[in-house]
Design an enzyme around this catalytic site. Structure first.
Site, PDB file in Angstrom:
ATOM      1  N   CYS A   1       3.114  -1.223   0.882  1.00 45.73           N
ATOM      2  CA  CYS A   1       3.150   0.160   0.382  1.00 45.73           C
ATOM      3  C   CYS A   1       2.569   1.106   1.434  1.00 45.73           C
ATOM      4  O   CYS A   1       3.140   2.171   1.714  1.00 45.73           O
ATOM      5  CB  CYS A   1       2.385   0.252  -0.932  1.00 45.73           C
ATOM      6  SG  CYS A   1       2.496   1.861  -1.730  1.00 45.73           S
ATOM      7  N   CYS A   2       1.440   0.726   2.049  1.00 44.06           N
ATOM      8  CA  CYS A   2       0.836   1.573   3.086  1.00 44.06           C
ATOM      9  C   CYS A   2       1.752   1.692   4.302  1.00 44.06           C
ATOM     10  O   CYS A   2       1.810   2.741   4.944  1.00 44.06           O
ATOM     11  CB  CYS A   2      -0.533   1.025   3.508  1.00 44.06           C
ATOM     12  SG  CYS A   2      -1.849   1.244   2.296  1.00 44.06           S
TER      13      CYS A   2
ATOM     14  N   CYS B   1      -5.112   7.638  -1.585  1.00 45.12           N
ATOM     15  CA  CYS B   1      -4.149   7.830  -2.672  1.00 45.12           C
ATOM     16  C   CYS B   1      -4.848   7.676  -4.029  1.00 45.12           C
ATOM     17  O   CYS B   1      -5.798   6.894  -4.169  1.00 45.12           O
ATOM     18  CB  CYS B   1      -3.030   6.811  -2.559  1.00 45.12           C
ATOM     19  SG  CYS B   1      -1.949   7.084  -1.135  1.00 45.12           S
TER      20      CYS B   1
ATOM     21  N   CYS C   1      -5.358   4.195  -5.727  1.00 44.07           N
ATOM     22  CA  CYS C   1      -6.031   3.203  -4.874  1.00 44.07           C
ATOM     23  C   CYS C   1      -7.449   3.604  -4.495  1.00 44.07           C
ATOM     24  O   CYS C   1      -8.054   2.969  -3.634  1.00 44.07           O
ATOM     25  CB  CYS C   1      -5.217   2.979  -3.610  1.00 44.07           C
ATOM     26  SG  CYS C   1      -3.561   2.363  -3.933  1.00 44.07           S
TER      27      CYS C   1
ATOM     28  N   CYS D   1      -5.655   0.659   5.847  1.00 47.33           N
ATOM     29  CA  CYS D   1      -4.278   0.837   5.394  1.00 47.33           C
ATOM     30  C   CYS D   1      -3.256   0.459   6.448  1.00 47.33           C
ATOM     31  O   CYS D   1      -2.060   0.458   6.177  1.00 47.33           O
ATOM     32  CB  CYS D   1      -4.050   2.281   4.970  1.00 47.33           C
ATOM     33  SG  CYS D   1      -4.341   3.457   6.293  1.00 47.33           S
TER      34      CYS D   1
HETATM   35 FE1  SF4 Z   1       0.375   2.860  -1.404  1.00 46.45          FE
HETATM   36 FE2  SF4 Z   1      -2.149   2.809  -2.248  1.00 46.45          FE
HETATM   37 FE3  SF4 Z   1      -1.552   2.571   0.385  1.00 46.45          FE
HETATM   38 FE4  SF4 Z   1      -1.269   4.902  -0.921  1.00 46.45          FE
HETATM   39  S1  SF4 Z   1      -3.202   3.792  -0.485  1.00 46.45           S
HETATM   40  S2  SF4 Z   1       0.158   4.031   0.505  1.00 46.45           S
HETATM   41  S3  SF4 Z   1      -0.497   4.212  -2.942  1.00 46.45           S
HETATM   42  S4  SF4 Z   1      -1.077   1.129  -1.283  1.00 46.45           S
END
Ligand code: SF4
Length: 249
Positions: A113-114, A194, A197, A222
């Site tokens: 996701c990151c 985010c 998170c 991240c």
């Molecule tokens: Fe995705 Fe969480 Fe990373 Fe944001 S902090 S990009 S929502 S995993």
């Protein structure tokens, strides 16, 4: 180290920013999520040039308070923050395969996701920049302990002018110069990312304990500055390749 960087590694933050603005002009930007370190950089840079560029990674999952900071920076400094979004096809492919809240599933899924929401969009944005500055401090985490003030990230020069600052120095600069503070600090957050998170931390907890708080012992990074290690890194590479193949099929 590049010869033109000589002396800058030990230079004060404002001198490094002055050099970057004079050297790179419109191909230099501050990349920030509006934590206090980034706001210090914006405040310093705005005193050097009215035209300094500021960008933020709009992951699509940011807290409302971060969008409020975009408005605050516009009002206080007259800077129109550039938002950098994920590529729509890659985002759709990831969500279709793993769901919108995949980050709770495993460290590799969180890293995926990151990658899609942060790392790849920044890498794409850097194609139009020669240099950028971030608010890393060496004492934030063990992984950041040897953070240089100048390094290369691909073709771009990455500056960490506050690498040798402490949290107390950031706090003092913020107070003395009346720099706007992200509203989530007042709610107990010590690091801001985010919305799903990041959570507030208790007194005495590590500065980044609120990031991906459900992960046990994982590196609290991240991938923008450091990659996950070992098995997690190999797994996220596989997951990323699958998502990119689906997105660009
Ligand atoms: Fe995705 Fe969480 Fe990373 Fe944001 S902090 S990009 S929502 S995993």
């Amino acid at each position: 180290m590049h010869s033109e960087w000589a002396g800058l590694e030990n230079a004060p933050a404002s001198e490094i920013l002055s050099w970057a603005i004079a050297t790179y002009g419109g191909r230099f930007a501050i990349s920030t999520s509006f934590q206090s370190e980034g706001m210090v950089l914006i405040d310093m840079a705005a005193r050097i040039s009215a035209n300094v560029r500021v960008l933020t990674l709009d992951t699509g999952r940011l807290p409302e308070e971060t969008y409020a900071m975009i408005e605050t920076v516009r009002a206080r400094y007259g800077i129109a923050v550039e938002t950098v979004a994920p590529e729509r096809g890659e985002l759709d492919a990831m969500i279709k395969e793993h769901g919108p809240n995949l980050f709770y599933g495993s460290v590799p899924l969180r890293s995926l996701c990151c990658q899609i929401r942060k790392v790849r969009p920044l890498a794409n944005k850097l194609k139009e920049l020669d240099a950028y500055a971030v608010g890393l401090r060496r004492d934030q985490t063990q992984a950041r302990g040897a953070q240089p003030k100048l390094e290369l990230n691909g073709e771009a020069v990455k500056l960490s002018p506050l690498a040798d600052w402490s949290a107390q120095q950031v706090s003092a600069y913020t107070s003395e110069n009346n720099v706007p503070r992200h509203l989530l600090y007042a709610q107990g957050y010590s690091s801001i990312g985010c919305a799903p998170c990041t959570r507030a931390v208790a007194a005495g907890e590590d500065e980044r304990a609120g990031r991906w708080w459900w992960e046990d012992g994982a590196q609290k990074e991240c991938g923008l500055h450091y990659s996950p290690e070992g098995k997690a890194e190999r797994t996220v590479d596989v997951l990323l390749r699958q998502v990119l193949e689906a997105a660009h099929a």
